[in-house]
Design a protein around this motif. Structure first.
Motif, short mmCIF file in Angstrom:
data_model
loop_
_atom_site.label_atom_id
_atom_site.label_comp_id
_atom_site.label_asym_id
_atom_site.label_seq_id
_atom_site.Cartn_x
_atom_site.Cartn_y
_atom_site.Cartn_z
N LEU A 1 9.09 -2.38 11.85
CA LEU A 1 8.41 -2.45 11.34
C LEU A 1 8.19 -0.77 10.42
N TYR A 2 8.97 0.23 11.12
CA TYR A 2 8.85 1.52 10.47
C TYR A 2 9.32 1.45 9.47
N GLY A 3 10.95 1.03 9.88
CA GLY A 3 11.70 0.44 8.32
C GLY A 3 11.00 0.15 7.06
N ASN A 4 9.59 -0.95 7.63
CA ASN A 4 8.83 -1.57 6.27
C ASN A 4 7.96 -0.26 5.69
N VAL A 5 7.93 0.42 6.50
CA VAL A 5 6.57 1.24 6.64
C VAL A 5 7.94 2.84 5.17
N VAL A 6 9.03 3.13 6.01
CA VAL A 6 9.68 4.65 5.67
C VAL A 6 10.38 3.37 4.16
N SER A 7 10.90 2.26 3.95
CA SER A 7 11.71 1.75 3.10
C SER A 7 10.77 1.75 1.80
N ASN A 8 9.46 1.48 2.27
CA ASN A 8 8.74 1.51 0.54
C ASN A 8 8.11 2.55 0.26
N VAL A 9 8.06 3.53 1.19
CA VAL A 9 7.52 5.20 0.74
C VAL A 9 8.65 5.82 -0.03
N CYS A 10 9.92 5.43 0.06
CA CYS A 10 11.33 6.31 -0.51
C CYS A 10 11.30 5.28 -1.83
N ALA A 11 10.94 3.78 -1.69
CA ALA A 11 11.20 3.04 -2.76
C ALA A 11 10.12 3.34 -4.45
N GLY A 12 8.50 3.75 -3.70
CA GLY A 12 7.79 4.57 -4.04
C GLY A 12 8.62 6.41 -5.26
N LEU A 13 8.83 7.12 -4.27
CA LEU A 13 9.32 7.99 -4.24
C LEU A 13 10.83 7.98 -5.53
N VAL A 14 11.23 7.31 -5.34
CA VAL A 14 12.69 7.28 -7.10
C VAL A 14 11.59 6.60 -8.14
N GLY A 15 10.37 5.97 -7.46
CA GLY A 15 10.51 4.99 -9.47
C GLY A 15 9.72 4.31 -9.19
N GLY A 16 9.68 3.39 -7.80
CA GLY A 16 9.18 2.29 -8.19
C GLY A 16 10.15 0.50 -7.39
N PRO A 17 9.84 -0.47 -6.97
CA PRO A 17 10.43 -1.03 -6.33
C PRO A 17 11.10 -1.95 -7.76
N GLY A 18 11.06 -2.09 -9.17
CA GLY A 18 12.08 -2.68 -9.27
C GLY A 18 13.45 -1.95 -10.13
N VAL B 1 0.55 -1.16 0.15
CA VAL B 1 -0.13 0.07 0.01
C VAL B 1 0.78 1.28 -0.09
N CYS B 2 1.94 1.22 0.84
CA CYS B 2 2.73 2.43 0.59
C CYS B 2 2.96 2.81 -0.37
N LEU B 3 3.97 1.52 -1.05
CA LEU B 3 4.32 1.56 -2.12
C LEU B 3 4.14 2.68 -3.04
N ASN B 4 2.46 1.91 -3.62
CA ASN B 4 1.50 1.73 -4.95
C ASN B 4 1.39 3.62 -4.14
N MET B 5 0.81 3.13 -3.15
CA MET B 5 -0.01 5.08 -2.34
C MET B 5 0.98 6.25 -3.30
N VAL B 6 2.42 6.42 -3.07
CA VAL B 6 3.54 6.98 -3.19
C VAL B 6 3.35 7.14 -4.84
N GLN B 7 3.88 6.35 -5.61
CA GLN B 7 3.36 5.59 -7.31
C GLN B 7 1.65 6.41 -8.06
N ASP B 8 0.49 6.07 -7.52
CA ASP B 8 -0.38 6.31 -7.98
C ASP B 8 -1.14 5.96 -7.16
N PRO B 9 -1.83 7.17 -6.01
CA PRO B 9 -2.58 7.46 -5.62
C PRO B 9 -4.56 7.28 -5.09
N THR B 10 -4.57 7.59 -7.00
CA THR B 10 -5.91 7.35 -7.02
C THR B 10 -6.62 5.75 -7.42
N GLN B 11 -5.63 4.65 -7.42
CA GLN B 11 -6.19 3.50 -7.07
C GLN B 11 -6.10 3.10 -5.74
N PHE B 12 -6.80 3.66 -4.74
CA PHE B 12 -7.49 3.44 -3.39
C PHE B 12 -9.11 4.10 -3.72
#
Lengths: 367, 394
Positions: free
Chosen positions: B276-293, A236-247
């Motif tokens: 746990l916070y590491g899980n959230v923050v790392s996923n947020v940062c990965a999303g900010l720079v372009g995604g999980p790939g 959710v966190c990953l997708n939220m910062v990339q495309d929040p419109t999907q939620f």
């Protein structure tokens, strides 16, 4: 037995939300609805008076009953809110609250926690909608986070096992999980939302989040018109910062809710523009602004009343007064979109009173 | 006192194995100068599986897109003549027995280094069947998860100029997997924070910050609510910070952190936090720079290192369709090569990847392009061929 009790409690809780067309008629016939107003500290009083002015301009059928909450020590040594505030709230069932300060080392728990415990405010609802005039990197955000507010990681149960090892207990109960899931689906149904997503981490916390997820699934069975999905917190966190419109609507336990609701607030522009509502048992609902008391600008007519105003709009919708709510929200968004009289935090340099006056004028023009 | 015994034990380890290589270094060390041998030197020891000039690395394909991406890694490594042999260990996540994962753990103990895909956790199975990934991390005591999020010029994102290092405690916290149902309908899950692990991860964070020339470390916590647990973590961070006066230390509550990350991520430098916070923050940062790939991640322990993608996704929905982004896994392979001290190979492959990403701009679907995985890998290999110093001599 338990089912009946829950159902009656549920009908009382959603009674407020579930009053469609007949609501306005009922209120008109009943006249004014009284709402407990808690101005709060710091900028609280000025933004509360701004909201009262705007409601007057909109001729909303709301009568305000002002109360102050400060922690007092009741009989038996337990901290509680003043009895007149509690009595007013129990009578009116609906409240609007400004920011409250929590003095450090005052000896009493935070005021928000006290209110939560007193009225069993089990659901925290935060709709996050992009504001057209306030530019953020994210556009077209339109989602709602519903967070379980009583248990989970914030149960406050901690122990020192041995020197240097601390254990915090995360509590998940069947009843609370079912209650929040039911509220989420009812909210989705009443507000024409199409899907509810449960956010969890059941791959790691198998039993606790697993229980939460099971209850959500069970409740979803009774709401076949609403799509139910489950998603891991990290996804959710990953997708939220990339495309929040999907939620659409997100329901989750306490800690994830805390983090995600603030994340979503950040997407639309921060706590200064985000409304929030707390729903409790017995039909009590308290709507509040979640920003701080901003003591540095208190009394200088610089505060931004948007968060409290949008929370008040949420309150109107909860009471079924959708027309008034839409009118006030449109006026507010138009003012922000016009960018002529914005307060300092929104990027302008107008006063709070000017901002309020502009909204009042627009409301009167809309009539 | 602890330092003395660590130094003495280190000298005992060094002499028999590396007498030839590091003999000069060790012999000229007297007892007093041995005290100057810091933990950093301990970390610089290459892993023990080097034989005949070639390293052996454990490879765990995992589920979803793991196997295909790791095949590409093998392909690129073979093409670049990298002196690494992979020992493949399969872990079947559908089975309830833990034999597979125990085999994998033994293989990693033997080789010291591993490259892995994510192993799926089916949470409809009984709670006694624990997450395989978690089991691997705790058995090998891989206490630090390090992730470096950098904005890439070739990738279109909402925020620019992000450069954040995230160090996440990897073994305890909310992921202790200690749960019980004392009364029917009431489940308790224990979150454990210990002083030793908190000190360890804080020390790792500050040492890494110093090594990489970073100026600020931010601890992320929720100590206003979890006063004892996160309070202990914060206190340990403060204690360690006092020993690094050249690095600024501050702290931030996790909900404020996520809000700041989506509005102004450029303010963060190095961040350290519990699991746990590491899980959230790392996923947020990965999303900010372009995604999980795009982002690789590394799990470091005292004796072992395991490399994988930072966000640990299984990617079931895109498996087998040749659309996954190979960048994260390939960069993880480069991090592994750096760990094995094969720096030249690592920079050669990394430069080829970055050229494909930023100059050729051949992107996969997740970052808005139309390339397939194999096209991207071919492009990377072409870049290696045209620029790599080691292959032009052939």
């Amino acid at each position: 037995m338990a089912g009946c009790a829950w159902r009656s409690m549920l009908s009382q809780v959603v009674g407020g939300a579930k009053r469609p067309a007949l609501s306005s008629a009922a209120f008109f016939s009943r006249g004014m609805q009284t709402v407990t107003l808690i101005p709060g500290d710091g900028i609280g009083p000025e933004i509360s008076s701004a909201v009262m002015k705007i409601f007057e301009a909109a001729k909303a059928p709301i009568r305000w009953e002002e109360r102050n909450v400060t922690a007092i020590k009741g009989p038996g040594g337990r901290w509680m809110i003043p009895p007149d505030a509690k009595e007013s709230m129990d009578r009116n069932k609906i409240g609007l609250k400004g920011p409250l300060k929590t003095p450090i080392a005052a000896g009493h728990p935070s005021m928000n926690l006290l209110l939560r415990k007193t009225f069993d405010l089990y659901a925290n609802v935060r709709p996050c909608i992009s504001i057209e005039g306030y530019k953020t990197p994210y556009t077209n955000v339109d989602l709602v986070t519903i967070r379980e507010n009583t248990e989970g990681e914030y149960s406050g149960i901690e122990h020192v096992i041995v020197e240097g090892v601390v254990q915090s207990i995360k509590l998940i109960t069947e009843d609370a999980s079912r209650r929040i899931a039911e509220y989420a689906f009812e909210y989705a149904r009443n507000n024409q939302r199409s899907s509810v997503t449960a956010v969890h981490k059941a791959n790691i916390m198998r039993m606790s989040d697993g229980l939460f997820l099971r209850k959500c699934r069970e409740v979803a069975e009774g709401y076949k018109d609403i799509k139910f999905t489950e998603m891991y917190l990290d996804t959710v966190c990953l997708n939220m910062v990339q495309d929040p419109t999907q939620f659409d609507v997100l329901v989750m336990p306490n800690l994830y809710g805390d983090i995600l609701s603030d994340l979503c607030a950040g997407l639309i522009g921060g706590l200064g523009v985000t409304p929030s509502g707390n729903i409790g048992a017995n039909g009590v609902a308290i709507f509040e602004s979640v920003h701080g008391t901003a003591p540095d600008i208190a009394g200088l007519d610089m505060a931004n009343p948007t968060a409290l105003l949008l929370s008040a709009v949420m309150m109107l919708r909860h009471m079924g007064l959708h027309d008034y709510g839409n009118k006030i929200q449109t006026a507010c968004f138009d003012t922000i979109r016009d960018k002529k009289v914005l307060t300092k935090d929104l990027g302008g340099n107008s006063k709070c009173s000017e901002f309020t006056a502009d909204i009042c004028r627009r409301i009167q023009d809309l009539d | 006192m602890a330092a003395h015994s660590a130094v003495l034990s280190m000298s005992k380890i060094i002499n028999p194995f590396w007498g030839g290589r590091l003999g000069n270094t060790v012999k000229c060390c007297t007892l007093s100068s041995m005290q100057l041998i810091t933990y950093e030197m301990l970390m610089l020891q290459p892993p023990p599986a080097k034989y005949g000039g070639r390293h052996t690395v454990t490879l765990i394909p995992g589920d979803g897109i793991g196997p295909e991406l790791l095949n590409h890694v093998k392909e690129v490594f073979r093409f670049s003549c990298v002196p690494v042999d992979f020992e493949v260990v399969h872990v079947n996540s559908a089975l309830e027995s833990e034999d597979d994962i125990n085999n994998a753990i033994t293989a990693i103990r033997r080789n010291g280094v591993a490259l892995k895909g994510n192993i799926e956790t089916n949470h409809t199975m009984a709670p006694s069947v624990k997450s395989r990934n978690n089991l691997l991390r705790t058995s090998l005591d891989l206490y630090a998860n390090v992730m470096h999020c950098q904005s890439l010029p070739g990738v279109q994102t909402r925020h620019k100029n992000i450069d954040i290092m995230i160090i996440r405690e990897n073994t305890e916290g909310e992921y202790s997997s200690l749960e019980h149902e004392s009364v029917s309908g009431v489940v308790e899950c224990l979150k454990i924070i210990t002083r030793n692990n908190s000190l360890r991860i804080a020390d790792y964070a500050f040492r890494l910050a110093r090594e990489k020339g970073r100026s600020r470390v931010t601890a992320v916590h929720k100590a206003n609510i979890m006063k004892l647990g996160d309070g202990l973590f914060l206190q340990c961070c403060r204690e360690v910070a006092s020993g690094y006066p050249d690095i600024t230390f501050d702290s931030m509550i996790v909900d404020n952190t996520t809000m700041q990350l989506v509005s102004k991520p450029q303010q963060f430098d190095v961040m350290v936090m519990p699991n746990l916070y590491g899980n959230v923050v790392s996923n947020v940062c990965a999303g900010l720079v372009g995604g999980p790939g795009l982002v690789p991640g590394a799990n470091y322990g005292r004796d072992y290192a395991v490399f994988e993608t930072a966000t640990r996704n299984t990617g079931k929905s895109i498996a087998g369709r040749n659309i996954a982004n190979p960048t994260a896994m390939l960069l993880a392979g480069c991090m592994m090569l750096d760990h094995l001290r094969l720096y030249d190979y690592a920079s050669m492959i990394r430069n080829a990847i970055l050229t494909t990403m930023n100059e050729t701009r051949l992107h996969t679907a997740d970052i808005g392009g139309q390339g397939t995985t194999s096209e991207v890998v071919q492009s990377i290999m072409r870049n290696i061929q045209s620029k790599g110093p080691l292959t032009t001599d052939l």
